[in-house]
Design a protein around this motif. Structure first.
Motif, PDB file in Angstrom:
ATOM      1  N   UNK A 158      11.211   4.952  -9.367  1.00 18.75           N
ATOM      2  CA  UNK A 158      10.576   5.582  -8.392  1.00 18.75           C
ATOM      3  C   UNK A 158      11.517   6.735  -7.822  1.00 18.75           C
ATOM      4  N   UNK A 159      12.937   6.320  -7.468  1.00 17.64           N
ATOM      5  CA  UNK A 159      13.960   7.291  -6.996  1.00 17.64           C
ATOM      6  C   UNK A 159      14.158   8.461  -7.969  1.00 17.64           C
TER       7      UNK A 159
ATOM      8  N   UNK B 196       0.701  -1.045   0.048  1.00 13.83           N
ATOM      9  CA  UNK B 196      -0.011   0.006  -0.077  1.00 13.83           C
ATOM     10  C   UNK B 196       0.726   1.101   0.160  1.00 13.83           C
ATOM     11  N   UNK B 197       2.058   1.300   0.853  1.00 12.96           N
ATOM     12  CA  UNK B 197       2.955   2.365   1.020  1.00 12.96           C
ATOM     13  C   UNK B 197       3.569   2.487  -0.759  1.00 12.96           C
ATOM     14  N   UNK B 198       3.939   1.600  -1.203  1.00 12.00           N
ATOM     15  CA  UNK B 198       4.573   1.662  -2.407  1.00 12.00           C
ATOM     16  C   UNK B 198       3.557   2.228  -3.516  1.00 12.00           C
ATOM     17  N   UNK B 199       2.371   1.879  -3.445  1.00  8.66           N
ATOM     18  CA  UNK B 199       1.250   2.534  -4.265  1.00  8.66           C
ATOM     19  C   UNK B 199       1.045   3.883  -4.133  1.00  8.66           C
ATOM     20  N   UNK B 200       0.952   4.251  -2.692  1.00  6.59           N
ATOM     21  CA  UNK B 200       0.908   5.525  -2.504  1.00  6.59           C
ATOM     22  C   UNK B 200       1.926   6.613  -2.632  1.00  6.59           C
ATOM     23  N   UNK B 201       3.326   5.901  -2.446  1.00  9.72           N
ATOM     24  CA  UNK B 201       4.306   6.886  -2.979  1.00  9.72           C
ATOM     25  C   UNK B 201       4.330   7.187  -4.500  1.00  9.72           C
TER      26      UNK B 201
END
Length: 147
Positions: free
Chosen positions: A82-83, A37-42
């Motif tokens: 992502x980075x 979930x955190x990866x999706x939100x990020x």
């Protein structure tokens, strides 16, 4: 994650639209682990952070070396992507602008953004010089003390 069967509590500091969006997001994240979930939100935050940024130049507009007409495409792993998106957002750049800056910095030793700024400064200075040259000057044919 918390119990996803419970109704999402409306937060008083959020607008009705924001509370509705929160409910939709929470429903969409049901069943994901906290890390997923955190990866999706990020990723969503990184994507939204660059949506309101307009590119420095649209396609077909000239840059310091002429028309920007060649796409630069490659494949990278998702963590690096992502980075890279986070770093671009931190610099308040869209992803393509950050990629362009990286390519120009590697090839020319300075970023595209710096090169555009230098070109704009050069053009402004050239315009100032032309304006100074365009003023009337005293000459014998104008009744002045010409040489």
């Amino acid at each position: 994650m918390a119990d996803s069967s419970a109704r999402i509590k409306q937060l008083s500091h959020l607008s009705k639209a924001q509370n509705a969006a929160l409910g939709a997001v929470m429903n969409a994240l049901k069943g994901l682990s906290p890390e997923d979930a955190q990866e999706v939100l990020d990723h969503a935050i990184g994507h939204l952070a660059t949506d309101d940024q307009t590119p420095m130049f649209a396609r077909g507009i000239a840059g310091p070396f002429g028309k920007l007409d060649t796409p630069a495409k490659t494949w990278i792993d998702s963590r690096t992507d992502e980075l890279f998106r986070q770093k671009a957002a931190a610099r308040r750049q869209d992803v393509s602008g950050a990629q362009r800056d990286c390519i120009y910095a590697w090839v020319h030793g300075k970023t595209y953004t710096v090169m555009v700024a230098e070109k704009a400064l050069h053009d402004a200075n050239a315009m100032d010089i032309r304006e100074q040259m365009a003023v009337p000057f005293e000459g014998s044919e104008f009744g002045g003390r010409g040489r």
